[in-house]
Design a protein around this motif. Structure first.
Motif, PDB file in Angstrom:
ATOM      1  N   MET A  41     -43.254  49.268   7.962  1.00  0.00           N
ATOM      2  CA  MET A  41     -43.679  50.640   7.712  1.00  0.00           C
ATOM      3  C   MET A  41     -44.748  51.043   8.727  1.00  0.00           C
ATOM      4  SD  MET A  41     -45.607  52.288   4.358  1.00  0.00           S
ATOM      5  CE  MET A  41     -44.711  51.228   3.242  1.00  0.00           C
ATOM      6  N   LYS A  42     -44.559  52.206   9.344  1.00  0.00           N
ATOM      7  CA  LYS A  42     -45.526  52.716  10.305  1.00  0.00           C
ATOM      8  C   LYS A  42     -46.234  53.931   9.714  1.00  0.00           C
ATOM      9  CE  LYS A  42     -46.019  54.480  15.023  1.00  0.00           C
ATOM     10  NZ  LYS A  42     -45.309  54.850  16.278  1.00  0.00           N
ATOM     11  N   LEU A  43     -47.555  53.937   9.786  1.00  0.00           N
ATOM     12  CA  LEU A  43     -48.355  55.017   9.205  1.00  0.00           C
ATOM     13  C   LEU A  43     -49.223  55.661  10.267  1.00  0.00           C
ATOM     14  CD1 LEU A  43     -50.181  55.208   5.862  1.00  0.00           C
ATOM     15  CD2 LEU A  43     -51.576  55.367   7.932  1.00  0.00           C
ATOM     16  N   THR A  44     -49.308  57.007  10.219  1.00  0.00           N
ATOM     17  CA  THR A  44     -50.161  57.761  11.131  1.00  0.00           C
ATOM     18  C   THR A  44     -51.018  58.731  10.329  1.00  0.00           C
ATOM     19  OG1 THR A  44     -48.441  57.672  12.839  1.00  0.00           O
ATOM     20  CG2 THR A  44     -50.224  59.265  13.148  1.00  0.00           C
ATOM     21  N   LEU A  45     -52.324  58.627  10.490  1.00  0.00           N
ATOM     22  CA  LEU A  45     -53.243  59.565   9.832  1.00  0.00           C
ATOM     23  C   LEU A  45     -53.314  60.847  10.650  1.00  0.00           C
ATOM     24  CD1 LEU A  45     -55.471  60.148   7.669  1.00  0.00           C
ATOM     25  CD2 LEU A  45     -57.103  59.146   9.289  1.00  0.00           C
ATOM     26  N   THR A  46     -53.086  62.011   9.996  1.00  0.00           N
ATOM     27  CA  THR A  46     -53.060  63.279  10.729  1.00  0.00           C
ATOM     28  C   THR A  46     -54.186  64.231  10.334  1.00  0.00           C
ATOM     29  OG1 THR A  46     -51.522  64.267   9.127  1.00  0.00           O
ATOM     30  CG2 THR A  46     -50.570  63.122  11.038  1.00  0.00           C
ATOM     31  N   ASP A  47     -54.826  64.027   9.175  1.00  0.00           N
ATOM     32  CA  ASP A  47     -55.902  64.939   8.774  1.00  0.00           C
ATOM     33  C   ASP A  47     -56.743  64.303   7.678  1.00  0.00           C
ATOM     34  OD1 ASP A  47     -57.451  67.199   8.856  1.00  0.00           O
ATOM     35  OD2 ASP A  47     -55.893  68.579   8.187  1.00  0.00           O
ATOM     36  N   PHE A  48     -57.985  64.806   7.555  1.00  0.00           N
ATOM     37  CA  PHE A  48     -58.927  64.289   6.561  1.00  0.00           C
ATOM     38  C   PHE A  48     -59.861  65.413   6.138  1.00  0.00           C
ATOM     39  CE2 PHE A  48     -63.350  62.870   5.962  1.00  0.00           C
ATOM     40  CZ  PHE A  48     -63.213  62.112   4.815  1.00  0.00           C
ATOM     41  N   ARG A  49     -60.228  65.423   4.863  1.00  0.00           N
ATOM     42  CA  ARG A  49     -61.180  66.410   4.361  1.00  0.00           C
ATOM     43  C   ARG A  49     -61.979  65.807   3.204  1.00  0.00           C
ATOM     44  NH1 ARG A  49     -60.639  71.949   3.734  1.00  0.00           N
ATOM     45  NH2 ARG A  49     -59.768  71.859   5.849  1.00  0.00           N
ATOM     46  N   GLU A  50     -63.288  66.024   3.232  1.00  0.00           N
ATOM     47  CA  GLU A  50     -64.149  65.602   2.132  1.00  0.00           C
ATOM     48  C   GLU A  50     -64.439  66.812   1.255  1.00  0.00           C
ATOM     49  OE1 GLU A  50     -68.556  64.395   2.409  1.00  0.00           O
ATOM     50  OE2 GLU A  50     -67.477  62.465   2.459  1.00  0.00           O
ATOM     51  N   LEU A  51     -64.190  66.662  -0.044  1.00  0.00           N
ATOM     52  CA  LEU A  51     -64.417  67.752  -0.988  1.00  0.00           C
ATOM     53  C   LEU A  51     -65.704  67.472  -1.766  1.00  0.00           C
ATOM     54  CD1 LEU A  51     -60.800  68.175  -2.473  1.00  0.00           C
ATOM     55  CD2 LEU A  51     -61.872  69.529  -0.670  1.00  0.00           C
ATOM     56  N   THR A  52     -66.799  67.989  -1.275  1.00  0.00           N
ATOM     57  CA  THR A  52     -68.081  67.737  -1.938  1.00  0.00           C
ATOM     58  C   THR A  52     -68.238  68.555  -3.212  1.00  0.00           C
ATOM     59  OG1 THR A  52     -69.122  69.417  -0.546  1.00  0.00           O
ATOM     60  CG2 THR A  52     -69.217  67.134   0.229  1.00  0.00           C
ATOM     61  N   SER A  53     -67.414  69.600  -3.376  1.00  0.00           N
ATOM     62  CA  SER A  53     -67.565  70.477  -4.533  1.00  0.00           C
ATOM     63  C   SER A  53     -66.540  70.209  -5.626  1.00  0.00           C
ATOM     64  CB  SER A  53     -67.450  71.947  -4.102  1.00  0.00           C
ATOM     65  OG  SER A  53     -66.161  72.201  -3.566  1.00  0.00           O
ATOM     66  N   PHE A  54     -65.725  69.169  -5.460  1.00  0.00           N
ATOM     67  CA  PHE A  54     -64.758  68.831  -6.507  1.00  0.00           C
ATOM     68  C   PHE A  54     -64.835  67.327  -6.772  1.00  0.00           C
ATOM     69  CE2 PHE A  54     -60.678  67.776  -8.404  1.00  0.00           C
ATOM     70  CZ  PHE A  54     -60.557  68.779  -9.349  1.00  0.00           C
ATOM     71  N   PRO A  55     -65.150  66.936  -8.009  1.00  0.00           N
ATOM     72  CA  PRO A  55     -65.430  65.525  -8.281  1.00  0.00           C
ATOM     73  C   PRO A  55     -64.205  64.689  -8.647  1.00  0.00           C
ATOM     74  CG  PRO A  55     -65.909  66.830 -10.234  1.00  0.00           C
ATOM     75  CD  PRO A  55     -65.457  67.795  -9.165  1.00  0.00           C
ATOM     76  N   SER A  56     -64.284  63.424  -8.285  1.00  0.00           N
ATOM     77  CA  SER A  56     -63.476  62.361  -8.891  1.00  0.00           C
ATOM     78  C   SER A  56     -61.972  62.584  -8.832  1.00  0.00           C
ATOM     79  CB  SER A  56     -63.901  62.170 -10.359  1.00  0.00           C
ATOM     80  OG  SER A  56     -65.297  62.088 -10.472  1.00  0.00           O
ATOM     81  N   GLY A  57     -61.457  62.909  -7.640  1.00  0.00           N
ATOM     82  CA  GLY A  57     -60.028  63.149  -7.493  1.00  0.00           C
ATOM     83  C   GLY A  57     -59.197  61.972  -7.985  1.00  0.00           C
ATOM     84  N   SER A  58     -58.320  62.221  -8.950  1.00  0.00           N
ATOM     85  CA  SER A  58     -57.517  61.149  -9.548  1.00  0.00           C
ATOM     86  C   SER A  58     -56.023  61.408  -9.473  1.00  0.00           C
ATOM     87  CB  SER A  58     -57.918  60.958 -11.016  1.00  0.00           C
ATOM     88  OG  SER A  58     -57.737  62.171 -11.745  1.00  0.00           O
ATOM     89  N   GLY A  59     -55.629  62.677  -9.273  1.00  0.00           N
ATOM     90  CA  GLY A  59     -54.217  63.020  -9.190  1.00  0.00           C
ATOM     91  C   GLY A  59     -53.998  64.133  -8.191  1.00  0.00           C
ATOM     92  N   ILE A  60     -52.882  64.082  -7.466  1.00  0.00           N
ATOM     93  CA  ILE A  60     -52.558  65.117  -6.486  1.00  0.00           C
ATOM     94  C   ILE A  60     -51.059  65.381  -6.538  1.00  0.00           C
ATOM     95  CG2 ILE A  60     -52.304  63.463  -4.580  1.00  0.00           C
ATOM     96  CD1 ILE A  60     -53.534  65.630  -2.739  1.00  0.00           C
ATOM     97  N   GLU A  61     -50.688  66.668  -6.530  1.00  0.00           N
ATOM     98  CA  GLU A  61     -49.284  67.064  -6.546  1.00  0.00           C
ATOM     99  C   GLU A  61     -49.073  68.204  -5.553  1.00  0.00           C
ATOM    100  OE1 GLU A  61     -46.879  65.503  -8.154  1.00  0.00           O
ATOM    101  OE2 GLU A  61     -48.288  64.140  -9.166  1.00  0.00           O
ATOM    102  N   PHE A  62     -47.877  68.255  -4.981  1.00  0.00           N
ATOM    103  CA  PHE A  62     -47.500  69.318  -4.048  1.00  0.00           C
ATOM    104  C   PHE A  62     -46.318  70.063  -4.634  1.00  0.00           C
ATOM    105  CE2 PHE A  62     -45.447  71.137  -0.291  1.00  0.00           C
ATOM    106  CZ  PHE A  62     -46.535  71.684   0.375  1.00  0.00           C
ATOM    107  N   HIS A  63     -46.491  71.386  -4.822  1.00  0.00           N
ATOM    108  CA  HIS A  63     -45.415  72.198  -5.395  1.00  0.00           C
ATOM    109  C   HIS A  63     -45.524  73.619  -4.883  1.00  0.00           C
ATOM    110  CE1 HIS A  63     -42.562  73.834  -8.278  1.00  0.00           C
ATOM    111  NE2 HIS A  63     -43.450  74.762  -8.568  1.00  0.00           N
ATOM    112  N   ASP A  64     -44.403  74.188  -4.437  1.00  0.00           N
ATOM    113  CA  ASP A  64     -44.338  75.581  -4.005  1.00  0.00           C
ATOM    114  C   ASP A  64     -45.386  75.876  -2.929  1.00  0.00           C
ATOM    115  OD1 ASP A  64     -43.329  78.164  -3.971  1.00  0.00           O
ATOM    116  OD2 ASP A  64     -44.664  78.869  -5.574  1.00  0.00           O
ATOM    117  N   GLU A  65     -45.487  74.960  -1.965  1.00  0.00           N
ATOM    118  CA  GLU A  65     -46.407  75.093  -0.832  1.00  0.00           C
ATOM    119  C   GLU A  65     -47.884  75.077  -1.250  1.00  0.00           C
ATOM    120  OE1 GLU A  65     -45.223  75.224   2.543  1.00  0.00           O
ATOM    121  OE2 GLU A  65     -43.535  74.514   1.351  1.00  0.00           O
ATOM    122  N   LYS A  66     -48.157  74.581  -2.441  1.00  0.00           N
ATOM    123  CA  LYS A  66     -49.539  74.479  -2.920  1.00  0.00           C
ATOM    124  C   LYS A  66     -49.866  73.029  -3.273  1.00  0.00           C
ATOM    125  CE  LYS A  66     -49.535  79.095  -5.023  1.00  0.00           C
ATOM    126  NZ  LYS A  66     -49.628  79.832  -6.308  1.00  0.00           N
TER     127      LYS A  66
END
Length: 295
Positions: free
Chosen positions: A1-26
């Motif tokens: 498996m080959k992996l490439t990191l393309t972007d990064f962002r730190e969210l200082t105003s939103f705590p404790s990210g535990s779940g992420i979903e992508f739907h309808d371009e959001k």
């Protein structure tokens, strides 16, 4: 498996990210002690926040938080909904499910005690549901994270709308079998799940954390990204064998030291994925990553 990191962002105003979903371009991000769901476009521009709980504090205190860890998008009556599940690691407050209508943002809440008790009766004594994914034919897979005392990870197989039929819905439990002799991976707990329909892959994140129980945090170690191939055909087997995995910190130095909590698929092609990941290092800050994966 080959992996490439393309972007990064730190969210200082939103705590404790535990779940992420992508739907309808959001992008929808859930935090285990956050009172809202964060909604962004795919370039991470904040669009809005959807209230889940009333709280004067930005981070709901650990003693009373619902510990929302597992997320997946389901269709109910042809309407897309974000299913958010509490970990079940403590019966008080954490046996909760939230079903969020992604058209109207109206929500329903469910007490999951009956279903969670069935899982415990089936042999998982340390309940710690941290991930979910929707597969073909309305199958839903939940990931139960192992701990120091009970290190085995398990996948819980059920069907859509199980929250309405907790006493008699389909339920089976499969252990996850990691390949090889990688001791770091053997100690990792599954933290996120996503399903690639085109490839029939179950994509997962896993991480190591020095703790003996599903409630307390511990020192952060390594994080992994892996793939279970032919996932829909393995549902009826005795276990789920991992086909490919990488140590994220060893593959990409910029990812070292982050505890990956969840993964979602932004785009998919044959043996190629564009993924988004969320990390939570237990300090109230969430971190987002975009990576490309090629098998």
């Amino acid at each position: 498996m080959k992996l490439t990191l393309t972007d990064f962002r730190e969210l200082t105003s939103f705590p404790s990210g535990s779940g992420i979903e992508f739907h309808d371009e959001k992008v929808f991000v859930v935090g285990d002690d956050a009172k809202e769901v964060l909604v962004m476009n795919k370039r991470w521009k904040e669009l809005e926040r959807i209230p889940l709980f009333e709280s004067k504090e930005e981070r709901i205190p650990k003693k009373i938080k619902s510990d929302l860890e597992a997320t997946t998008v389901v269709l109910v009556n042809s309407i897309p909904r974000l299913l958010i599940l509490g970990s079940g690691s403590k019966e008080e407050h954490r046996n909760k499910a939230v079903l969020l209508d992604l058209d109207s943002y109206l929500k329903d809440e469910f007490d999951m005690t009956v279903f969670y008790d069935r899982i415990k009766a089936a042999g998982i004594t340390d309940l710690n549901i941290e991930s979910a994914a929707t597969l073909v034919e309305d199958y839903i897979v939940l990931g139960n994270r192992g701990t120091g005392k009970n290190p085995d990870n398990h996948l819980i197989i059920t069907k859509n709308t199980f929250w309405k039929h907790q006493a008699d819905c389909e339920l089976s439990i499969l252990p996850i079998k990691f390949p090889g002799k990688d001791n770091k991976l053997k100690q990792a707990g599954i933290s996120g799940l996503a399903y690639s329909t085109i490839n029939d892959w179950l994509v997962f994140t896993a991480s190591t954390e020095l703790t003996d129980n599903p409630v307390d945090d511990g020192p952060i170690g390594d994080s992994f990204l892996g793939i279970i191939e032919n996932a829909s055909r393995k549902i009826g087997r005795k276990d789920m064998k991992v086909n490919e995995y990488i140590n994220l910190g060893e593959s990409e130095k910029s990812l070292k030291g982050y505890k990956m909590e969840s993964v979602c698929i932004q785009t998919e092609k044959n043996e190629r994925l564009k993924l988004q990941l969320v990390a939570d290092n237990d300090n109230g800050v969430s971190c987002l990553f975009k990576v490309r994966v090629k098998l």
